[in-house]
Structure formats: structure tokens, C-alpha cells
Design an enzyme around this catalytic site. Sequence first.
Site, PDB file in Angstrom:
ATOM      1  N   SER A  62       3.505 -10.065 -14.040  1.00  0.00           N
ATOM      2  CA  SER A  62       3.499  -8.643 -14.422  1.00  0.00           C
ATOM      3  C   SER A  62       3.536  -7.748 -13.191  1.00  0.00           C
ATOM      4  O   SER A  62       3.275  -8.190 -12.072  1.00  0.00           O
ATOM      5  CB  SER A  62       2.252  -8.312 -15.254  1.00  0.00           C
ATOM      6  N   TYR A 207     -13.257  -2.166  -6.029  1.00  0.00           N
ATOM      7  CA  TYR A 207     -11.857  -2.371  -5.657  1.00  0.00           C
ATOM      8  C   TYR A 207     -11.647  -2.068  -4.174  1.00  0.00           C
ATOM      9  O   TYR A 207     -11.045  -2.866  -3.442  1.00  0.00           O
ATOM     10  CB  TYR A 207     -10.961  -1.480  -6.516  1.00  0.00           C
ATOM     11  N   LYS A 211     -10.524  -4.639  -1.059  1.00  0.00           N
ATOM     12  CA  LYS A 211      -9.325  -4.411  -0.257  1.00  0.00           C
ATOM     13  C   LYS A 211      -9.660  -4.195   1.221  1.00  0.00           C
ATOM     14  O   LYS A 211      -8.878  -4.567   2.105  1.00  0.00           O
ATOM     15  CB  LYS A 211      -8.529  -3.232  -0.815  1.00  0.00           C
ATOM     16  N   THR A 242       2.447   0.685 -12.595  1.00  0.00           N
ATOM     17  CA  THR A 242       2.239  -0.591 -13.284  1.00  0.00           C
ATOM     18  C   THR A 242       1.071  -0.433 -14.255  1.00  0.00           C
ATOM     19  O   THR A 242       0.541   0.664 -14.427  1.00  0.00           O
ATOM     20  CB  THR A 242       1.903  -1.714 -12.281  1.00  0.00           C
TER      21      THR A 242
END
Length: 325
Positions: A62, A207, A211, A242
Site C-alpha cells: 500500500s 511517531y 523517526k 496515502t
Amino acid sequence: MVSAATRKSLLRARVMDFITSTAILPLLLGCVGLFSLFKLLQWLRMRAYVRNAVVVITGATSGLGRECARVFHAAGARLVLCGRNAEALEELSQELAASRAPGVQTHKPCTVTFDLADPGAIAGAASEILQCFGHVDVLINNAGISYRGAIVDTSPDVDKRVMETNYFGPVALTKALLPAMIRRRQGHVVAISSIQGKISLPFRSAYAASKHATQAFFDCLRAEVEQHDIEVTVISPGYIHTNLSLNAVTADGSKYGVMDETTAQGRSPVQVAQDILAALGKKKKDVVLADPMPSLAVYLRTLAPGLFFRLMASRARKERKSKHS
């Protein structure tokens, strides 16, 4: 008496006559032609970099991973598609196998099904990956999960889940495949990080932390494997259109299920995938693929940290207010 409009028209005509009657126009056309030829040769060189190369892509079913699969397949790469959904992997493999690229020999992809967040699955997956084509030329660590929530409300289990998928999984897979690259003295490791690996946004703590850790690890790796002629590239995209925000986890581990406006207005994943191929062909070390404002924020964080922190606090207040309105 000649009007101003007439004078402008006459002047424009004289300028055009001058340009066409001298070598300026041919020179300009020549420059444009040379630039176009340069860009074409550059693009062909980038495609040649992965032609027949074994390219492993995690999170291939995806979003950005899927588009990377299409772009790299069209460039002639031998793909190893990785993901959790065996049916989706096989569907993508069949799609690519049926597609053809003009002037390029394409190859039927291999698929490996495993959960990157499962530490016990990594060793077996790495072995299966190496069995596909005998070695790995390029590893693209793309799989990841996003997060939305306030730190004070977030369960430690959610922090662990995000770190497992975004950091520990890619690190473990890289370590498992690295010895084979070192033996061949050849390989290219790619980490798909984020602009949030360089700056931190409120309500994205897990998140951003994953990262930042990704950026640090692969920066260290780059220095350590340089002696083995292995390349390491960290890609830091901004917003991409996305389903990343739709599939993000929240503070309690539930699905966020909202398409953020910034994500909806993000760059096309096809364009980002092409930029990734270009970055690999140029052997770039660290690449930011973001719009001007997010890119500016990276420099602002370093050059004017006080201003950056105030802007982030203001953003947090606005976001908190919008959630309670």
C-alpha cells in the site's frame, strides 16, 4: 504622436528581430536541448542503477511502498515484496508480472510474508528474502505506522507498538541482511524516515520519536559500513497522499480513521517513489522530500529554536482547541 502602446509594440518587435537575427535564439535553443539531454541521461543512469538489482521493499502492498514497487519494477529491478498480507502481496506481484516497461527487461517479483513488528519473525524472513535471488542489492525499509494522540493519554503499549514497527523492526531486518552485503562488499540500505525525524510536531510523539531514532541509527550505520562500500540513504518525506493517517493508531491503540487535511493535500506517492529512485541513483546520503514550509522548519529548529518552539506551542493550542470545539 505615437502612443505608448504603439511604442511598446515597436520595441517588442525590434527585440524579437534582434534575437532572431543573431546567435541568441540558436544559443537559447541549444541550451534547452542540452539541458533536456542531460536530464534524460541522468534519468537513464538512475534507472540503470537498479536494473537487474535485487530490491527488497517492506510495506509493499500500500501507499508509498506500492508505488516504489511499481517504479522500481519499471526500472528493471528484481523485487522482493514484503508485507503482512500474503493475498495482497501476491496480487501486487501478479500485477507487476503482467506489466511491461518499454526498452526494459522486467522480472516477476518474489514475495515474503511476515510481520515486521514481530521480533521472532525477522530471522526467518531474512533467510527467505536471501533465498529469492541469492543476495540483496537494495533494502528499502518502508513499512511503518503513524500515531495521533496526547502524550499524557497515551498508553506505553502504544509507544512500544509504534517503535516496534517503525524502529526495532527495520533495525532488526537491516542487521539480519547486513552480513550478506558485507561479504559481497556491495549493497544499499534505505530508510524511509519522515520530516518528523528532524522536527517534532505536537500530538505525534510516538511517531516522531520512532523517526528520530531511525535517523540516528542509520546515520551511525552509514559511517560504520562505509569501509565495506555499502551505501546508506535516509529519505525524509513530508506529507504524502496515502492512507497513513487513516491507519494511524491513537492514544488508546484504536484506529484514528481520519484523513488529515495535510495528508490529503500531500504529494503524490508516485512522485515521491520516483524521487527515491533518483536519490538512490545519485547515491545521496540524506534527502528531504518536502514542500518549502516543512523544509524551512528543519532549518528554523536549528537557527532559531526559540521561535520554532513558540510556533509548535501555538500549533498545539490550535489543534487542542479544534478537537474540543
